[in-house]
Design a protein around this motif. Structure first.
Motif, PDB file in Angstrom:
ATOM      1  N   ILE A 261       0.836  -1.210   0.000  1.00  0.00           N
ATOM      2  CA  ILE A 261       0.000   0.000   0.000  1.00  0.00           C
ATOM      3  C   ILE A 261       0.871   1.261   0.000  1.00  0.00           C
ATOM      4  O   ILE A 261       0.633   2.213  -0.756  1.00  0.00           O
ATOM      5  CB  ILE A 261      -0.935  -0.013   1.225  1.00  0.00           C
ATOM      6  CG1 ILE A 261      -1.898  -1.204   1.138  1.00  0.00           C
ATOM      7  CG2 ILE A 261      -1.715   1.291   1.323  1.00  0.00           C
ATOM      8  CD1 ILE A 261      -2.736  -1.423   2.384  1.00  0.00           C
ATOM      9  N   LEU A 262       1.911   1.267   0.847  1.00  0.00           N
ATOM     10  CA  LEU A 262       2.805   2.422   0.926  1.00  0.00           C
ATOM     11  C   LEU A 262       3.496   2.698  -0.406  1.00  0.00           C
ATOM     12  O   LEU A 262       3.561   3.835  -0.885  1.00  0.00           O
ATOM     13  CB  LEU A 262       3.858   2.195   2.010  1.00  0.00           C
ATOM     14  CG  LEU A 262       3.480   2.502   3.459  1.00  0.00           C
ATOM     15  CD1 LEU A 262       4.628   2.130   4.386  1.00  0.00           C
ATOM     16  CD2 LEU A 262       3.114   3.970   3.620  1.00  0.00           C
ATOM     17  N   GLN A 263       4.009   1.637  -1.029  1.00  0.00           N
ATOM     18  CA  GLN A 263       4.776   1.829  -2.255  1.00  0.00           C
ATOM     19  C   GLN A 263       3.878   2.198  -3.438  1.00  0.00           C
ATOM     20  O   GLN A 263       4.294   2.958  -4.318  1.00  0.00           O
ATOM     21  CB  GLN A 263       5.580   0.571  -2.565  1.00  0.00           C
ATOM     22  CG  GLN A 263       6.750   0.389  -1.597  1.00  0.00           C
ATOM     23  CD  GLN A 263       7.644  -0.782  -1.984  1.00  0.00           C
ATOM     24  OE1 GLN A 263       7.575  -1.846  -1.391  1.00  0.00           O
ATOM     25  NE2 GLN A 263       8.481  -0.580  -2.975  1.00  0.00           N
TER      26      GLN A 263
ATOM     27  N   LEU B  98       9.746   4.268  -9.167  1.00  0.00           N
ATOM     28  CA  LEU B  98       8.923   3.892  -8.019  1.00  0.00           C
ATOM     29  C   LEU B  98       7.739   3.027  -8.443  1.00  0.00           C
ATOM     30  O   LEU B  98       7.280   2.181  -7.675  1.00  0.00           O
ATOM     31  CB  LEU B  98       8.439   5.136  -7.281  1.00  0.00           C
ATOM     32  CG  LEU B  98       9.529   6.011  -6.643  1.00  0.00           C
ATOM     33  CD1 LEU B  98       8.898   7.104  -5.787  1.00  0.00           C
ATOM     34  CD2 LEU B  98      10.484   5.172  -5.820  1.00  0.00           C
ATOM     35  N   ILE B  99       7.242   3.238  -9.669  1.00  0.00           N
ATOM     36  CA  ILE B  99       6.195   2.346 -10.178  1.00  0.00           C
ATOM     37  C   ILE B  99       6.735   0.932 -10.321  1.00  0.00           C
ATOM     38  O   ILE B  99       6.048  -0.052 -10.014  1.00  0.00           O
ATOM     39  CB  ILE B  99       5.652   2.866 -11.529  1.00  0.00           C
ATOM     40  CG1 ILE B  99       4.819   4.136 -11.297  1.00  0.00           C
ATOM     41  CG2 ILE B  99       4.819   1.797 -12.222  1.00  0.00           C
ATOM     42  CD1 ILE B  99       4.330   4.790 -12.573  1.00  0.00           C
TER      43      ILE B  99
ATOM     44  N   VAL C 170       9.867   9.010   1.089  1.00  0.00           N
ATOM     45  CA  VAL C 170       9.822   8.560   2.486  1.00  0.00           C
ATOM     46  C   VAL C 170       9.127   7.208   2.580  1.00  0.00           C
ATOM     47  O   VAL C 170       9.564   6.309   3.316  1.00  0.00           O
ATOM     48  CB  VAL C 170       9.095   9.603   3.366  1.00  0.00           C
ATOM     49  CG1 VAL C 170       8.858   9.043   4.763  1.00  0.00           C
ATOM     50  CG2 VAL C 170       9.910  10.890   3.441  1.00  0.00           C
ATOM     51  N   ALA C 171       8.034   7.019   1.813  1.00  0.00           N
ATOM     52  CA  ALA C 171       7.278   5.762   1.840  1.00  0.00           C
ATOM     53  C   ALA C 171       8.153   4.604   1.368  1.00  0.00           C
ATOM     54  O   ALA C 171       8.194   3.533   1.993  1.00  0.00           O
ATOM     55  CB  ALA C 171       6.034   5.880   0.973  1.00  0.00           C
ATOM     56  N   VAL C 172       8.873   4.822   0.272  1.00  0.00           N
ATOM     57  CA  VAL C 172       9.735   3.757  -0.254  1.00  0.00           C
ATOM     58  C   VAL C 172      10.931   3.532   0.672  1.00  0.00           C
ATOM     59  O   VAL C 172      11.388   2.392   0.853  1.00  0.00           O
ATOM     60  CB  VAL C 172      10.201   4.099  -1.681  1.00  0.00           C
ATOM     61  CG1 VAL C 172      11.163   3.028  -2.211  1.00  0.00           C
ATOM     62  CG2 VAL C 172       9.014   4.227  -2.609  1.00  0.00           C
TER      63      VAL C 172
ATOM     64  N   ASN D  77      14.221  -1.790  -4.185  1.00  0.00           N
ATOM     65  CA  ASN D  77      13.764  -0.572  -3.511  1.00  0.00           C
ATOM     66  C   ASN D  77      14.871   0.459  -3.381  1.00  0.00           C
ATOM     67  O   ASN D  77      14.646   1.662  -3.568  1.00  0.00           O
ATOM     68  CB  ASN D  77      13.217  -0.917  -2.124  1.00  0.00           C
ATOM     69  CG  ASN D  77      11.923  -1.706  -2.193  1.00  0.00           C
ATOM     70  OD1 ASN D  77      11.261  -1.736  -3.215  1.00  0.00           O
ATOM     71  ND2 ASN D  77      11.565  -2.357  -1.099  1.00  0.00           N
ATOM     72  N   GLY D  78      16.081  -0.005  -3.029  1.00  0.00           N
ATOM     73  CA  GLY D  78      17.190   0.928  -2.882  1.00  0.00           C
ATOM     74  C   GLY D  78      17.552   1.604  -4.191  1.00  0.00           C
ATOM     75  O   GLY D  78      17.728   2.827  -4.253  1.00  0.00           O
ATOM     76  N   PHE D  79      17.640   0.811  -5.249  1.00  0.00           N
ATOM     77  CA  PHE D  79      17.991   1.378  -6.552  1.00  0.00           C
ATOM     78  C   PHE D  79      16.867   2.257  -7.091  1.00  0.00           C
ATOM     79  O   PHE D  79      17.121   3.311  -7.681  1.00  0.00           O
ATOM     80  CB  PHE D  79      18.291   0.243  -7.534  1.00  0.00           C
ATOM     81  CG  PHE D  79      18.872   0.706  -8.841  1.00  0.00           C
ATOM     82  CD1 PHE D  79      20.188   1.129  -8.912  1.00  0.00           C
ATOM     83  CD2 PHE D  79      18.091   0.735  -9.994  1.00  0.00           C
ATOM     84  CE1 PHE D  79      20.726   1.566 -10.111  1.00  0.00           C
ATOM     85  CE2 PHE D  79      18.614   1.165 -11.188  1.00  0.00           C
ATOM     86  CZ  PHE D  79      19.938   1.587 -11.258  1.00  0.00           C
ATOM     87  N   GLY D  80      15.603   1.837  -6.873  1.00  0.00           N
ATOM     88  CA  GLY D  80      14.480   2.648  -7.327  1.00  0.00           C
ATOM     89  C   GLY D  80      14.431   3.990  -6.623  1.00  0.00           C
ATOM     90  O   GLY D  80      14.161   5.018  -7.247  1.00  0.00           O
ATOM     91  N   LEU D  81      14.694   3.973  -5.321  1.00  0.00           N
ATOM     92  CA  LEU D  81      14.724   5.220  -4.552  1.00  0.00           C
ATOM     93  C   LEU D  81      15.824   6.148  -5.064  1.00  0.00           C
ATOM     94  O   LEU D  81      15.613   7.352  -5.245  1.00  0.00           O
ATOM     95  CB  LEU D  81      14.960   4.882  -3.076  1.00  0.00           C
ATOM     96  CG  LEU D  81      14.826   6.014  -2.056  1.00  0.00           C
ATOM     97  CD1 LEU D  81      13.399   6.509  -1.999  1.00  0.00           C
ATOM     98  CD2 LEU D  81      15.269   5.534  -0.680  1.00  0.00           C
ATOM     99  N   LEU D  82      16.988   5.595  -5.336  1.00  0.00           N
ATOM    100  CA  LEU D  82      18.134   6.381  -5.812  1.00  0.00           C
ATOM    101  C   LEU D  82      17.857   6.993  -7.181  1.00  0.00           C
ATOM    102  O   LEU D  82      18.100   8.184  -7.411  1.00  0.00           O
ATOM    103  CB  LEU D  82      19.370   5.489  -5.860  1.00  0.00           C
ATOM    104  CG  LEU D  82      20.674   6.142  -6.332  1.00  0.00           C
ATOM    105  CD1 LEU D  82      21.114   7.208  -5.338  1.00  0.00           C
ATOM    106  CD2 LEU D  82      21.762   5.094  -6.509  1.00  0.00           C
ATOM    107  N   MET D  83      17.311   6.189  -8.105  1.00  0.00           N
ATOM    108  CA  MET D  83      17.093   6.679  -9.474  1.00  0.00           C
ATOM    109  C   MET D  83      15.934   7.667  -9.537  1.00  0.00           C
ATOM    110  O   MET D  83      15.951   8.606 -10.344  1.00  0.00           O
ATOM    111  CB  MET D  83      16.839   5.497 -10.401  1.00  0.00           C
ATOM    112  CG  MET D  83      18.015   4.545 -10.520  1.00  0.00           C
ATOM    113  SD  MET D  83      19.533   5.347 -11.104  1.00  0.00           S
ATOM    114  CE  MET D  83      19.165   5.504 -12.852  1.00  0.00           C
TER     115      MET D  83
END
Length: 406
Positions: free
Chosen positions: A130-132, A144-145, A228-230, A268-274
């Protein structure tokens, strides 16, 4: 399905103290597994009920002092090899009852931790899903999608894995004689293809965004709540990864969950960074990140699907397990003169075992039956053995058993 067979030819080497490949067999023809008779001159025949180590394998174990000397004189690789040999000999010398009891004790001890790992992963993945999804759609970030799609499938895989595990235990053995162990394997294969299809859609959408981009802005909008959610999801996944890592060997379910959490740390880490890079540096970092994530997830699940197909196709059991079967069969009874053929292959996550032993032609039928039945019963309670079949013969010169004649 044709059973996959371990084709190496073995004899017992008392000098090394372990089962070694027979390098003298160079005729180019791979025979059935033919093992040295217990009456052979180079092996001392000691009744198994009088001595727990009838072939003196324990003599091949090196002490820590001897291993230290070996490390100094021969190097680390030789020392590591000898440690593996020590472990193998210890593994072989345990009785089948000890192997079974150890497996039961480990399963009993891990029952609560396994339940915690499964339910914690299920609940956490629902909340994180739900958060993501909120973070993905509120920001419009393709990276993030991609992480949101992965989180949806994480929760779906947890539900499916839990349902299949329960369903496998409830199957009617009259309708499904081989049991339900292969259900989880089939489920993983189907789910892998669904995961690949979903990520392929994300890749296509990202490529289309790059090709059709017409905005003059160098960066995307910076959306803090989504990041923040991710980020929170990343932290929870790290905690779950550490916990599942500690109990992953106790359950195939937890093993899958651990691999899933491990992959999510990268996703998640790579998605957050990009996503942050697309907002602060260059816009194209965001779709490029989504493409990389999608390709990475497809490759990871492709590898998993390949491994699952190997189990369904009947891949041979590990070499150490084959040696355990050979040794335990050789030492099971004084009435067994030779071990002709040994096969152990996957049928889903469990093994099917086929063993052909040779007894004296004058052995009474009742005795041959009772010994082979007792051996089969012992084999079937070993960890990860689904079924075992023991065949008795009086010679080894016949055509190999259990093969279709063309």
């Amino acid at each position: 399905m044709v059973p996959v067979k371990n084709t190496e030819h073995y004899t017992l080497s008392t000098r090394a103290g372990v089962l070694q490949p027979d390098t003298a067999n160079t005729d180019g023809v791979v025979p059935d597994l033919l093992y040295r008779s217990r009456n052979s001159n180079d092996v001392e025949r000691v009744p198994a009920h009088q001595h727990p180590d009838p072939f003196s394998l324990r003599n091949g174990i090196k002490t820590e002092e001897e291993l230290a000397v070996l490390r100094r004189n021969a190097g680390k690789k030789v020392e590591r090899y000898q440690r593996k040999q020590n472990n193998l000999i210890t593994y072989l010398l345990k009785t089948m009852d000890e192997h079974t009891e150890e497996a039961k004790s480990e399963e009993q001890a891990a029952r609560l931790p396994v339940k915690i790992a499964i339910w914690a992963s299920l609940v956490a993945n629902l909340i994180l899903c739900i958060l993501q999804l909120y973070g993905a759609f509120s920001s419009g970030s393709l990276s993030l999608i991609a992480t949101g799609v992965d989180s949806v499938f994480d929760f779906g895989s947890n539900v499916m894995l839990f349902w299949l595990h329960k369903k496998a235990a409830e199957l009617d053995v009259n309708k499904w004689p081989v049991g339900g162990s292969r259900l989880e394997t089939i489920g993983n294969v189907v789910y892998g293809f669904l995961m690949g299809a979903a990520n392929l859609v994300v890749i296509v959408e990202s490529v289309q965004t790059i090709v059709t981009h017409s905005s003059k802005n160098d960066t995307n909008e910076f959306h803090i709540p989504s990041l923040v959610a991710v980020g929170a999801a990343l932290g929870v996944k790290f905690v779950l990864f550490l916990y599942c890592m500690s109990v992953r060997k106790a359950s195939s379910q937890v093993q899958v969950l651990w691999e899933d959490h491990r992959n999510d740390l990268f996703v998640n880490g790579f998605g957050l960074l990009m996503s942050a890079g697309g907002s602060r540096l260059r816009w194209y970092l965001d779709p490029v990140g989504a493409i990389i994530i999608g390709v990475g997830v497809i490759l990871a699940w492709g590898r998993e699907v390949y491994r699952e197909f190997e189990l369904l196709a009947g891949k041979s059991a590990p070499h150490d397990f084959m040696q355990l079967l050979v040794y335990k069969t050789m030492t099971f009874s004084d009435e067994i003169d030779k071990v002709d053929t040994v096969r152990a292959y996957h049928s889903g996550p469990d093994y099917y075992v086929e063993i052909d032993v040779v007894m004296d032609g004058n052995t009474p039928l009742w005795k041959a039956h009772d010994i082979s039945q007792q051996l089969q019963d012992k084999l079937e309670v070993l960890p990860n053995v689904g079924r075992a079949f023991v065949h008795v013969d009086h010679e080894t010169t016949h055509t190999p058993e259990h093969r279709k004649v063309v």
